[in-house]
Each structure stands twice: as structure tokens, then as C-alpha cells.
Enzyme design. Structure first.
Site: not given
Ligand code: IDP
Ligand code: MG
Length: 130
Positions: A3, A43, A108, A111, A122
Site C-alpha cells: 500500500k 474494497y 498497515n 493488502h 482482485e
Molecule cells: P485486511 O487488510 O487484514 O484484509 P480488512 O478487514 O479487509 O483487513 O480491512 C481492509 C483495510 O481497512 C485494513 O487493511 C485497514 O487498512 C483498514 N481498516 C480495517 N479496519 C479498520 C478500522 O477499524 N479503522 C480504520 N481502518 C481500518
Molecule cells: Mg481484507
């Protein structure tokens, strides 16, 4: 996918190196700044979440490095998810990419597709020419 924060922090080499050292194969790779339509489609499952707007802002703020990663079995998505670490920064284990390098859940670094079917969807989105 690395990312924008991973590119900004010069962690793409580290992430690619971990994928290679694991023994997986990067069979396609490109870097681009995704437009909002691509980020929103990527997303789509989160479109009703309160953080969706911020998430799309984040993904489109600079270049990302999209990759197709392949391994010997159809569980490569699962191997990648283990290497990436848990979503919440409080849960991401040391030794994982997020556990070692991320301090915030919204930024983080990586992805990873969460199922074989998600990977196929994807890949079609990010590598439409195949
Ligand atoms: P993942 O990346 O581990 O699959 P997902 O639940 O699919 O996690 O969420 C997608 C992305 O959305 C996460 O990687 C993170 O960047 C962001 N995200 C997820 N939960 C939160 C939140 O509670 N607050 C802010 N950003 C979030
Ligand atoms: Mg995800």
C-alpha cells in the site's frame, strides 16, 4: 499489494524479499497510483463501513505495488495472510510484516486476498490484461 505507506517508507524491497525468502513466486508486478474507481472496487466489501472514505483516500494517495503471488498449492492466499499478520495493529504478531513494521491499523502496509476466490477477483481487477 504494498500500500502507499509501504512505498513511502521504502519497505517494498523488504516485503518482496520476505515473499521470495518464503519460497513463493511473484509472477506479475506493477506500480501505479490507483484511481478512486479502482480503489472503491477493490474494497467494495467495506463500502458500508464508517472508515470506507478514509480507506479509499489512503489507497489513492500515492503509488501502490500490486503483485500476483503464486505457490505450489491453492493456499497461497493463506500463506500470505500469515506473513502479513492480523488486521488490527494490536493483534499483528511479531515476525509478520504488520507486526514488525506497522503502528496503526489503518496504515498497515500490505493488502492480501482473504480467499482463493478473492484473489481471482482482485487479480482480474489489478491485472485486467491477464
Ligand atoms: P485486511 O487488510 O487484514 O484484509 P480488512 O478487514 O479487509 O483487513 O480491512 C481492509 C483495510 O481497512 C485494513 O487493511 C485497514 O487498512 C483498514 N481498516 C480495517 N479496519 C479498520 C478500522 O477499524 N479503522 C480504520 N481502518 C481500518
Ligand atoms: Mg481484507
Amino acid at each position: 499489494m504494498c500500500k502507499p505507506d509501504a512505498v513511502e517508507r521504502r519497505l517494498v524491497g523488504e516485503i518482496i524479499s520476505r515473499i521470495e525468502r518464503k519460497g513463493l513466486q511473484i509472477t506479475s508486478l506493477n506500480q501505479r497510483v490507483p484511481d478512486r474507481a479502482l480503489a472503491e472496487a477493490h474494497y467494495a466489501e467495506h463500502s458500508d463501513k464508517p472508515f470506507f472514505g478514509e480507506l479509499v483516500d489512503f489507497l489513492t494517495r500515492g503509488p501502490v505495488v500490486a503483485m500476483v503471488v503464486e505457490g505450489p498449492d491453492d493456499n497461497t492466499f493463506s500463506l500470505m495472510r500469515t506473513m502479513i499478520g492480523k488486521t488490527s495493529v494490536d493483534d499483528a504478531e511479531p515476525g509478520s510484516i504488520r507486526g514488525d513494521f506497522a503502528t496503526q491499523t489503518n496504515e498497515n502496509l500490505v493488502h492480501g486476498s482473504d480467499s482463493h476466490e478473492a484473489a481471482e477477483r482482485e487479480i482480474a481487477l489489478w491485472f485486467p490484461a491477464g
